[in-house]
Scaffold this motif. Sequence first.
Motif, PDB file in Angstrom:
ATOM      1  N   ILE A   1       0.836  -1.203   0.000  1.00  0.00           N
ATOM      2  CA  ILE A   1       0.000   0.000   0.000  1.00  0.00           C
ATOM      3  C   ILE A   1       0.869   1.250   0.000  1.00  0.00           C
TER       4      ILE A   1
ATOM      5  N   THR B   1      -1.547  -0.918  -4.643  1.00  0.00           N
ATOM      6  CA  THR B   1      -2.763  -1.179  -3.871  1.00  0.00           C
ATOM      7  C   THR B   1      -3.540  -2.385  -4.391  1.00  0.00           C
TER       8      THR B   1
ATOM      9  N   ALA C   1      -7.016  -1.846   2.568  1.00  0.00           N
ATOM     10  CA  ALA C   1      -6.418  -1.963   1.238  1.00  0.00           C
ATOM     11  C   ALA C   1      -7.427  -1.597   0.151  1.00  0.00           C
TER      12      ALA C   1
ATOM     13  N   ALA D   1      -7.707   2.106  -0.038  1.00  0.00           N
ATOM     14  CA  ALA D   1      -6.539   2.663  -0.721  1.00  0.00           C
ATOM     15  C   ALA D   1      -6.632   2.461  -2.222  1.00  0.00           C
ATOM     16  N   ASP D   2      -7.293   1.376  -2.635  1.00  0.00           N
ATOM     17  CA  ASP D   2      -7.444   1.070  -4.065  1.00  0.00           C
ATOM     18  C   ASP D   2      -8.674   1.744  -4.676  1.00  0.00           C
TER      19      ASP D   2
END
Length: 386
Positions: free
Chosen positions: A222, A227, A260, A263-264
């Motif tokens: 990350i 990501t 995650a 973050a993506d």
Amino acid sequence: MAAEADDPPRTVLELRLRERSQTLAEFVVEAERFARTFGEAGTLSVRHLQRLISGRKPNGSPVGRPRPATARLLERMLGLPIDDLLASPGAARGRVESDDELRQRLSAARRVNGDVLVLLRDQLTSMRRLDRQLGAATAHEEVVTKIRQVSGLRSHSLAPGIRNQLGALLAELGTLAGWQKLDMGSVGESWQFYEDAKAAARESDDVAFQVHCSAEQAFVLIDVGETSSAVELLRAAERTAERGTGRLLRSWLAAAHGEALAADGQRSASLRAFDRAAALLPAEASAVDGPYVVLDPVHLARWRGHALARIGESDAVEVLSTALSSLDPTFTRAETALRVDLATAFLALGEREEGRVHAERARALAAEIGSARQQRRITLLVGPAN
């Protein structure tokens, strides 16, 4: 100038610098900053560093050890004894024990019993307390030393049950060291600690330790912008953990997956993952055998608030503020990250003064504990300190 990347590294020091993707000049600047921050007397110049990484003086003779203050500075920054840093990579891996050394180490490993394992785990608990309150800059060196000690015991242990438990302990130490290096801004070294931890976890013969090490390594992905890879790694960890692991670890994995996904940029999937984590979280905390995770309603709210702030949800402020009011004050690094998230959320709402207050408090905390990771987040958010 940095050494050519196509040439094999001449020393472990050169290898470590390549892993950090830094030029010699950049590393010297970082060393100066590190020395000022942590009160180290050691100094480095680019010319001196060139000699150290080559292992040779200009006349071709072997380079000597740097003065003690400089040696300590390099050891603290890179997590290895100076003799190992100045050795060739092959020599550092291939040193052969003498007969007497081997017998001594086998004898020491035979003395590891249940009481010794309890003592080693208690030492790890103390290191975790130091780490969460004072930061990696204070605790990392001790963790690395303990890794070397436990690794030596495991390598020479002939009792399968003891060796498995030492493997689990080494996995726990490795994940702690990996997280510390990530917080200190050394992603390459963090990755390697996690790789070593995964190898130790496999020897523990416990799937819980294996999925935990892999899941923690996803945070390195990350931080370097990978990501989608982090999402896939955590998705696989969740699937693996469905059988043979407890609810607390599965809840932690779901929350990590949710972070995650946020973050993506996968908003809905992230929120579903946090709902899954809340459903799995045990109602009461209890002592568990397995990897160490910190998760309760307060920390889960902190994680959810981080994700909400990252994806721009307006209720992030309320979730994070509630978590901050209930957070154990000894979790200094957690508070630092939480305040960066609060600053992010307030600024997204246009409330600049509230955002600035939390950002400046986070900046002060990050400087106290040596968190390069959070300092970088603050700088990206509100710019450098005045």
